[in-house]
Scaffold this motif. Structure first.
Motif, PDB file in Angstrom:
ATOM      1  N   GLU A 174      -2.507   1.429  -4.146  1.00  0.00           N
ATOM      2  CA  GLU A 174      -3.582   1.401  -5.150  1.00  0.00           C
ATOM      3  C   GLU A 174      -3.686   2.742  -5.871  1.00  0.00           C
ATOM      4  O   GLU A 174      -3.914   2.798  -7.082  1.00  0.00           O
ATOM      5  CB  GLU A 174      -4.920   1.061  -4.473  1.00  0.00           C
ATOM      6  CG  GLU A 174      -5.026  -0.350  -3.923  1.00  0.00           C
ATOM      7  CD  GLU A 174      -5.078  -1.397  -5.011  1.00  0.00           C
ATOM      8  OE1 GLU A 174      -5.351  -1.047  -6.181  1.00  0.00           O
ATOM      9  OE2 GLU A 174      -4.824  -2.577  -4.714  1.00  0.00           O
ATOM     10  N   GLN A 175      -3.478   3.830  -5.109  1.00  0.00           N
ATOM     11  CA  GLN A 175      -3.531   5.154  -5.728  1.00  0.00           C
ATOM     12  C   GLN A 175      -2.419   5.330  -6.777  1.00  0.00           C
ATOM     13  O   GLN A 175      -2.641   5.914  -7.839  1.00  0.00           O
ATOM     14  CB  GLN A 175      -3.403   6.238  -4.657  1.00  0.00           C
ATOM     15  CG  GLN A 175      -4.642   6.370  -3.761  1.00  0.00           C
ATOM     16  CD  GLN A 175      -4.492   7.491  -2.763  1.00  0.00           C
ATOM     17  OE1 GLN A 175      -4.261   8.633  -3.135  1.00  0.00           O
ATOM     18  NE2 GLN A 175      -4.618   7.170  -1.482  1.00  0.00           N
ATOM     19  N   LYS A 176      -1.241   4.826  -6.465  1.00  0.00           N
ATOM     20  CA  LYS A 176      -0.136   4.917  -7.421  1.00  0.00           C
ATOM     21  C   LYS A 176      -0.469   4.154  -8.701  1.00  0.00           C
ATOM     22  O   LYS A 176      -0.178   4.609  -9.815  1.00  0.00           O
ATOM     23  CB  LYS A 176       1.152   4.378  -6.796  1.00  0.00           C
ATOM     24  CG  LYS A 176       1.735   5.274  -5.703  1.00  0.00           C
ATOM     25  CD  LYS A 176       3.031   4.716  -5.175  1.00  0.00           C
ATOM     26  CE  LYS A 176       3.622   5.611  -4.094  1.00  0.00           C
ATOM     27  NZ  LYS A 176       3.991   6.957  -4.599  1.00  0.00           N
ATOM     28  N   GLN A 177      -1.083   2.991  -8.543  1.00  0.00           N
ATOM     29  CA  GLN A 177      -1.460   2.215  -9.716  1.00  0.00           C
ATOM     30  C   GLN A 177      -2.503   2.963 -10.571  1.00  0.00           C
ATOM     31  O   GLN A 177      -2.414   2.974 -11.804  1.00  0.00           O
ATOM     32  CB  GLN A 177      -2.013   0.855  -9.285  1.00  0.00           C
ATOM     33  CG  GLN A 177      -0.961  -0.064  -8.681  1.00  0.00           C
ATOM     34  CD  GLN A 177      -1.538  -1.396  -8.230  1.00  0.00           C
ATOM     35  OE1 GLN A 177      -2.754  -1.539  -8.096  1.00  0.00           O
ATOM     36  NE2 GLN A 177      -0.680  -2.365  -7.999  1.00  0.00           N
ATOM     37  N   VAL A 178      -3.454   3.593  -9.891  1.00  0.00           N
ATOM     38  CA  VAL A 178      -4.479   4.344 -10.621  1.00  0.00           C
ATOM     39  C   VAL A 178      -3.862   5.536 -11.331  1.00  0.00           C
ATOM     40  O   VAL A 178      -4.207   5.843 -12.481  1.00  0.00           O
ATOM     41  CB  VAL A 178      -5.602   4.786  -9.660  1.00  0.00           C
ATOM     42  CG1 VAL A 178      -6.583   5.718 -10.385  1.00  0.00           C
ATOM     43  CG2 VAL A 178      -6.347   3.571  -9.115  1.00  0.00           C
ATOM     44  N   ASN A 179      -2.941   6.246 -10.667  1.00  0.00           N
ATOM     45  CA  ASN A 179      -2.274   7.389 -11.297  1.00  0.00           C
ATOM     46  C   ASN A 179      -1.510   6.960 -12.550  1.00  0.00           C
ATOM     47  O   ASN A 179      -1.497   7.661 -13.567  1.00  0.00           O
ATOM     48  CB  ASN A 179      -1.324   8.062 -10.305  1.00  0.00           C
ATOM     49  CG  ASN A 179      -2.063   8.990  -9.343  1.00  0.00           C
ATOM     50  OD1 ASN A 179      -2.990   9.685  -9.737  1.00  0.00           O
ATOM     51  ND2 ASN A 179      -1.667   8.973  -8.084  1.00  0.00           N
ATOM     52  N   THR A 180      -0.863   5.798 -12.461  1.00  0.00           N
ATOM     53  CA  THR A 180      -0.140   5.284 -13.624  1.00  0.00           C
ATOM     54  C   THR A 180      -1.106   4.975 -14.767  1.00  0.00           C
ATOM     55  O   THR A 180      -0.841   5.300 -15.937  1.00  0.00           O
ATOM     56  CB  THR A 180       0.645   4.022 -13.250  1.00  0.00           C
ATOM     57  OG1 THR A 180       1.588   4.341 -12.213  1.00  0.00           O
ATOM     58  CG2 THR A 180       1.395   3.473 -14.456  1.00  0.00           C
ATOM     59  N   LYS A 181      -2.242   4.364 -14.454  1.00  0.00           N
ATOM     60  CA  LYS A 181      -3.240   4.061 -15.482  1.00  0.00           C
ATOM     61  C   LYS A 181      -3.782   5.341 -16.122  1.00  0.00           C
ATOM     62  O   LYS A 181      -4.026   5.395 -17.330  1.00  0.00           O
ATOM     63  CB  LYS A 181      -4.382   3.245 -14.879  1.00  0.00           C
ATOM     64  CG  LYS A 181      -3.994   1.808 -14.545  1.00  0.00           C
ATOM     65  CD  LYS A 181      -5.157   1.059 -13.930  1.00  0.00           C
ATOM     66  CE  LYS A 181      -4.745  -0.386 -13.599  1.00  0.00           C
ATOM     67  NZ  LYS A 181      -5.833  -1.139 -12.943  1.00  0.00           N
ATOM     68  N   LEU A 182      -3.946   6.371 -15.303  1.00  0.00           N
ATOM     69  CA  LEU A 182      -4.423   7.648 -15.834  1.00  0.00           C
ATOM     70  C   LEU A 182      -3.426   8.239 -16.826  1.00  0.00           C
ATOM     71  O   LEU A 182      -3.811   8.744 -17.893  1.00  0.00           O
ATOM     72  CB  LEU A 182      -4.676   8.637 -14.695  1.00  0.00           C
ATOM     73  CG  LEU A 182      -6.030   8.520 -13.981  1.00  0.00           C
ATOM     74  CD1 LEU A 182      -6.056   9.408 -12.740  1.00  0.00           C
ATOM     75  CD2 LEU A 182      -7.175   8.893 -14.923  1.00  0.00           C
ATOM     76  N   GLU A 183      -2.145   8.181 -16.485  1.00  0.00           N
ATOM     77  CA  GLU A 183      -1.122   8.705 -17.382  1.00  0.00           C
ATOM     78  C   GLU A 183      -1.096   7.918 -18.697  1.00  0.00           C
ATOM     79  O   GLU A 183      -0.960   8.490 -19.786  1.00  0.00           O
ATOM     80  CB  GLU A 183       0.248   8.657 -16.706  1.00  0.00           C
ATOM     81  CG  GLU A 183       0.411   9.623 -15.549  1.00  0.00           C
ATOM     82  CD  GLU A 183       0.190  11.072 -15.959  1.00  0.00           C
ATOM     83  OE1 GLU A 183       0.700  11.452 -17.044  1.00  0.00           O
ATOM     84  OE2 GLU A 183      -0.485  11.802 -15.219  1.00  0.00           O
ATOM     85  N   ILE A 184      -1.222   6.606 -18.587  1.00  0.00           N
ATOM     86  CA  ILE A 184      -1.231   5.765 -19.794  1.00  0.00           C
ATOM     87  C   ILE A 184      -2.434   6.099 -20.667  1.00  0.00           C
ATOM     88  O   ILE A 184      -2.325   6.196 -21.904  1.00  0.00           O
ATOM     89  CB  ILE A 184      -1.228   4.274 -19.402  1.00  0.00           C
ATOM     90  CG1 ILE A 184       0.106   3.906 -18.735  1.00  0.00           C
ATOM     91  CG2 ILE A 184      -1.490   3.389 -20.619  1.00  0.00           C
ATOM     92  CD1 ILE A 184       0.155   2.510 -18.178  1.00  0.00           C
TER      93      ILE A 184
END
Length: 418
Positions: A174-184
């Motif tokens: 879940e953290q990886k998904q959130v980090n990706t959303k932050l970058e986007i």
């Protein structure tokens, strides 16, 4: 426990886009710098310069003739002739030509006003999208901190053999998904800021676009009269063009009337050497009058018909524009009201999801609930909050669109705003 970060204030009477100094400052910059808007104003100024041109007389005609073989007269041979003449159109024609040009210039000004209000709507739209992106970044950062807390909790439970390793992996995923959303989202802000600075035609600020931390929604939907659409710039533009077509018809009719000319001839006469007589060699001054005879009637009738068809065209264009604006307004009001209803719904859902999350965590600590259930409720809460901000932005966008659609041109506005 997680603190609810969303605070809706529906009871404040503030209007979106007003009372927000950063946005107001950017609107002023856009009004001064946007090249498209400056082009519309230059078009208006060019149209204004047509008014004195339309009201002016034709240039006078000066001609010169030299007699190669002098024409002998009683008082001497004619050597040369100067002629000066001026044609005058039928009475009132120049005034009506000026009226046509003035109406068309006013129509150009109305186009400028419409371009300005449309630009303001676009600037507000870009600004609100940036506001949403920043809010979502804050939301995802807080979500990431919470997931790290959950990861520590899962690892602690696993180390004491009270939890499973899969729970730790699930939180890390879940953290990886959130980090990706932050970058986007960060990339989206970069693109939106570039587009925003281009829109206001300003050099990008190193600090980026200054976005207000909160934008307060109005207490109720905007109040407007449907009749206000008749004073919208796009409707007024065709109304002025129709008035110009009526004046053009009058000009076309008077163009078929005779034009009157006045002039003077000055003839240089040589002296007679063969005899002495009164007025010997006296130059001749001769006033003249002319009148044009408009006998080719087809072109004048065609010009009248052309003006009539133009008037009919602009009348139909005005009616079509009114219908188009009414349809756009109906849809914008519907979508704004839908966004407000969704905001109310998401506010309730966020409140329920928050309480559910608290109970789920409590049950997990008492071994009454699975860890995956905490993540499920947590992510549902985050999704509600994302949807809340999206609806918030949609409401602001539709409010700005309604402000544009219900903008009114009146007698005090036309040709006096600048």
């Amino acid at each position: 426990m997680r603190k609810l970060i969303i605070n809706i204030t529906f009871l404040c009477m503030a209007i979106p886009g007003l009372g927000q100094s950063p946005l107001n400052d950017y609107l002023n910059v856009a009004a001064k710098n946007n090249p498209g808007l400056k082009a519309r104003y230059a078009e208006f100024e060019a149209a204004m310069e047509k008014v004195p041109q339309a009201k002016s007389l034709q240039e006078p005609t000066l001609s010169f003739g030299y007699f190669i073989s002098p024409v002998e007269t009683r008082v001497g041979p004619q050597r040369a002739r100067f002629s000066l003449s001026q044609m005058f159109p039928w009475f009132g024609t120049l005034k009506e030509r000026g009226d046509v040009a003035a109406l068309q210039a006013e129509a150009s000004y109305i186009k400028f006003i419409d371009a300005r209000e449309k630009l303001f709507m676009q600037v507000k739209g870009q600004y609100y999208q940036l506001w949403e992106a920043y809010k979502l970044i804050g939301l995802e950062k807080e979500n990431l901190e919470i997931l790290r807390t959950y990861e520590n909790l899962a690892q602690t439970r696993f180390s004491t053999s009270e939890g499973r390793l899969s729970s730790v992996f699930r939180v890390q995923l879940e953290q990886k998904q959130v980090n990706t959303k932050l970058e986007i989202l960060k990339d989206r802000i970069i693109v939106l800021e570039r587009s925003f600075f281009r829109l206001i035609n300003s050099e990008p600020d190193t600090a980026g676009v200054i976005v207000a931390d909160s934008i307060v929604l109005p207490a109720g939907d905007p109040v407007f009269a449907r009749d206000s659409l008749t004073n919208h710039p796009n409707v007024k533009f065709f109304e002025l063009q129709q008035a110009a077509a009526i004046e053009s018809r009058r000009v076309a009719e008077k163009s078929g009337y005779p034009s009157i000319g006045a002039g003077i001839d000055y003839v240089i006469v040589g002296r007679r050497s063969d005899m002495s007589m009164p007025d010997n060699g006296k130059n001749v001054l001769m006033p003249m009058a002319t009148i044009s005879i408009p006998i080719w009637r087809k072109k004048y009738k065609a010009a009248v018909k052309e003006a009539e068809f133009k008037g009919e065209q602009f009348q139909l264009e005005q009616e079509n524009m009114s219908n188009t604006l009414a349809s756009q307004l109906d849809m914008a009001v519907y979508e704004m009201q839908s966004a407000r209803s969704e905001l109310e719904l998401y506010k309730e859902q966020i409140d329920i999801a928050q309480r559910t999350l608290e109970l789920t965590i409590s049950d997990y600590t008492n071994d009454l609930e699975e860890f995956e259930r905490i993540l499920e409720v947590q992510q549902r809460l985050i999704q509600f909050e994302r949807s809340f901000y999206k609806s918030y932005k949609e409401y602001l966008l539709k409010y700005a669109e309604i402000e544009y659609l219900t903008y009114e041109i009146n007698e005090d506005t036309a040709l006096h705003e600048n």
